[in-house]
Enzyme design. Structure first.
Site, PDB file in Angstrom:
ATOM      1  N   GLU A 210       0.840  -1.211   0.000  1.00 52.14           N
ATOM      2  CA  GLU A 210       0.000   0.000   0.000  1.00 52.14           C
ATOM      3  C   GLU A 210       0.872   1.257   0.000  1.00 52.14           C
ATOM      4  O   GLU A 210       0.604   2.210  -0.743  1.00 52.14           O
ATOM      5  CB  GLU A 210      -0.921   0.016   1.228  1.00 52.14           C
ATOM      6  CG  GLU A 210      -1.989  -1.073   1.223  1.00 52.14           C
ATOM      7  CD  GLU A 210      -3.133  -0.810   0.229  1.00 52.14           C
ATOM      8  OE1 GLU A 210      -3.035   0.143  -0.567  1.00 52.14           O
ATOM      9  OE2 GLU A 210      -4.118  -1.575   0.258  1.00 52.14           O
ATOM     10  N   ASN A 214       1.210   4.101  -2.923  1.00 55.17           N
ATOM     11  CA  ASN A 214       1.013   5.526  -2.657  1.00 55.17           C
ATOM     12  C   ASN A 214       2.123   6.345  -3.295  1.00 55.17           C
ATOM     13  O   ASN A 214       1.880   7.388  -3.892  1.00 55.17           O
ATOM     14  CB  ASN A 214       0.991   5.792  -1.147  1.00 55.17           C
ATOM     15  CG  ASN A 214      -0.363   5.452  -0.545  1.00 55.17           C
ATOM     16  OD1 ASN A 214      -1.332   5.237  -1.255  1.00 55.17           O
ATOM     17  ND2 ASN A 214      -0.418   5.392   0.778  1.00 55.17           N
ATOM     18  N   ARG A 264      -7.911   5.178 -10.887  1.00 50.73           N
ATOM     19  CA  ARG A 264      -9.044   4.429 -10.329  1.00 50.73           C
ATOM     20  C   ARG A 264      -9.500   3.321 -11.264  1.00 50.73           C
ATOM     21  O   ARG A 264      -9.912   2.253 -10.831  1.00 50.73           O
ATOM     22  CB  ARG A 264     -10.222   5.364 -10.077  1.00 50.73           C
ATOM     23  CG  ARG A 264     -10.007   6.269  -8.890  1.00 50.73           C
ATOM     24  CD  ARG A 264     -11.166   7.238  -8.783  1.00 50.73           C
ATOM     25  NE  ARG A 264     -10.809   8.354  -7.958  1.00 50.73           N
ATOM     26  CZ  ARG A 264     -11.304   8.545  -6.730  1.00 50.73           C
ATOM     27  NH1 ARG A 264     -12.155   7.680  -6.234  1.00 50.73           N
ATOM     28  NH2 ARG A 264     -10.942   9.582  -6.032  1.00 50.73           N
TER      29      ARG A 264
END
Lengths: 316, 112
Positions: A210, A214, A264
């Site tokens: 994660e 980022n 996304r």
């Protein structure tokens, strides 16, 4: 062989190149030699096929089957050129072993001369060479991983100091989705070799992935993932130099995301990154400012199995 | 249940990672958000998703998943298939929707 070793063997036939396992010292003949000479060569060297060369050029192959026919007809004193097979199937030294296997199945020949890219004969390969080559590579691969595991898992016992720390640093380039996940998967492999409990490895790997994503998605110029490993705990830090987070409290809310649409669409930017990390680790800290960039720190203790039983599962 | 049996029963097309088809499937996860899949799926699970890009292999590898089913015949990038082959993670394709596939898996007894 165990099931996983069988898989490894299957991988190896794709990875190994013909040039790595072929026989390099090739006996050859010329077209003007007699079949009698071929018979002697085959008998003395215990081989069943000989490439036929003119200078460096491969013009044919003469096999034990050709020799038998010649002997049946009583034509041993005739020349190789009358009995050799022309239009020889060859294989290139940089083709993979699976391609060689396919060629053996398709052509039903017993051996394939190996040629370099320039067309020069550099070796010969038989199904026997493949069996031997794969078994040897399998043994080497298995042995190497065993040694790595053994060495790494004894690191903290073997190196005497009052406090031994291992620092693993991985560079994370920005917006490179082809390499994304490399840092966390290498960290996962390293922790496995160090002998860390697989449940803890999973928690650290999720947090690192994660944090790595980022940096890939949001940082201006990339950043670093650092993992500091001691016998007691693993501290993961994810550091970048900007652009920084405007409102840290808001960023920490589950579902909040600033990721653009194109990111996304790839399935990122769910706004669950920090939440996932927090749910996986024992301690979490996030500092960020718009001029300095972002520093995330996550700590997992190695002996707190009772505090976080089984696998950490975020409650959504 | 083995992944190869599931592939056969649901008529899934094996796109990559044949070497992993012998894996025992321990359960499943469905969804297209990578963070959620990573947190929600566990070792040996089968992941049903619409995503076809490279990072699904990274997630499957980190979580040690049994395989990935890509639904609605969504295009799967060539580098995704190459990486999956390298990691030995099966990628299976189907024209059915995620909803239908999950329903059938559940009926077959693949449950979390």
């Amino acid at each position: 062989m165990t099931v996983s070793e069988v898989y490894k063997a299957q991988e190896l036939v794709y990875e190994l190149k013909v040039g790595e396992i072929m026989t390099r010292r090739v006996l050859t003949v010329t077209p003007d030699m007699t079949m009698h000479q071929v018979k002697n060569l085959m008998r003395d060297s215990r081989i069943s096929g000989l490439p036929v060369l003119v200078g460096e050029k491969l013009v044919g192959i003469v096999s034990i089957e050709d020799l038998i026919v010649t002997m049946e007809r009583g034509e041993l004193e005739t020349s190789v050129s009358e009995h050799m097979t022309i239009g020889v199937y060859t294989i290139s030294e940089d083709e993979s072993v699976i391609q060689a296997l396919n060629k053996f199945t398709k052509t039903r020949v017993g051996r394939l001369p190996v040629v370099s890219r320039a067309g020069k004969l550099v070796g010969i390969i038989t199904p026997d060479d493949i069996t031997r080559g794969v078994l040897k590579a399998l043994q080497v691969a298995y042995h190497e991983e065993e040694i790595r595991r053994y060495r790494a898992s004894h690191l903290f016992e073997d190196i005497a100091s009052d406090q031994t720390k291992l620092l693993l640093t991985y560079a994370v380039p920005p917006r490179d989705f082809n390499r994304a996940g490399r840092a966390s998967s290498q960290l996962k492999l390293a922790l496995g070799r160090l002998g860390v409990d697989p449940r803890i490895v999973r928690r650290v790997a999720i947090a690192a992935y994660e944090a790595e994503m980022n940096i890939v998605i949001h940082s201006s110029n990339g950043g670093h993932i650092c993992a500091e490993v001691t016998a007691e705990r693993i501290v993961v830090q994810a550091i970048d130099q900007g652009p920084g987070i405007a409102d840290v409290a808001q960023a920490l809310q589950a579902g909040y995301s600033t990721a653009p649409d194109w990111i996304r669409e790839m399935g990122f930017g769910a706004g669950m990154g920090f939440t996932n990390i927090r749910n996986c680790v024992d301690e979490f800290a996030l500092e960020s400012s718009l001029d300095k960039g972002t520093r995330l720190q996550a700590v997992v203790y190695l002996h707190l199995g009772e505090v976080l039983p089984d696998e950490a599962k975020p409650d959504r | 249940m083995k992944l190869s049996q599931i592939a056969k029963k649901l008529a899934l097309t094996v796109k990559a990672g044949e070497t992993g088809l012998d894996a025992e499937v321990t359960g499943g996860y469905a969804g297209d958000l990578l963070s959620c899949a990573m947190a929600g799926a566990h070792k040996g699970n089968l992941w049903v998703t619409l995503q076809g890009h490279l990072n699904i292999v990274a997630i499957a590898s980190l979580d040690e998943l049994a395989g990935i089913i890509v639904t609605e015949n969504k295009p799967i990038a060539q580098d995704t298939l190459a990486k999956a082959a390298e990691e030995g993670i099966p990628i299976l394709a189907t024209p059915l929707t995620t909803f239908e596939i999950v329903g059938r898996l559940w009926e077959m007894g693949v449950r979390t």
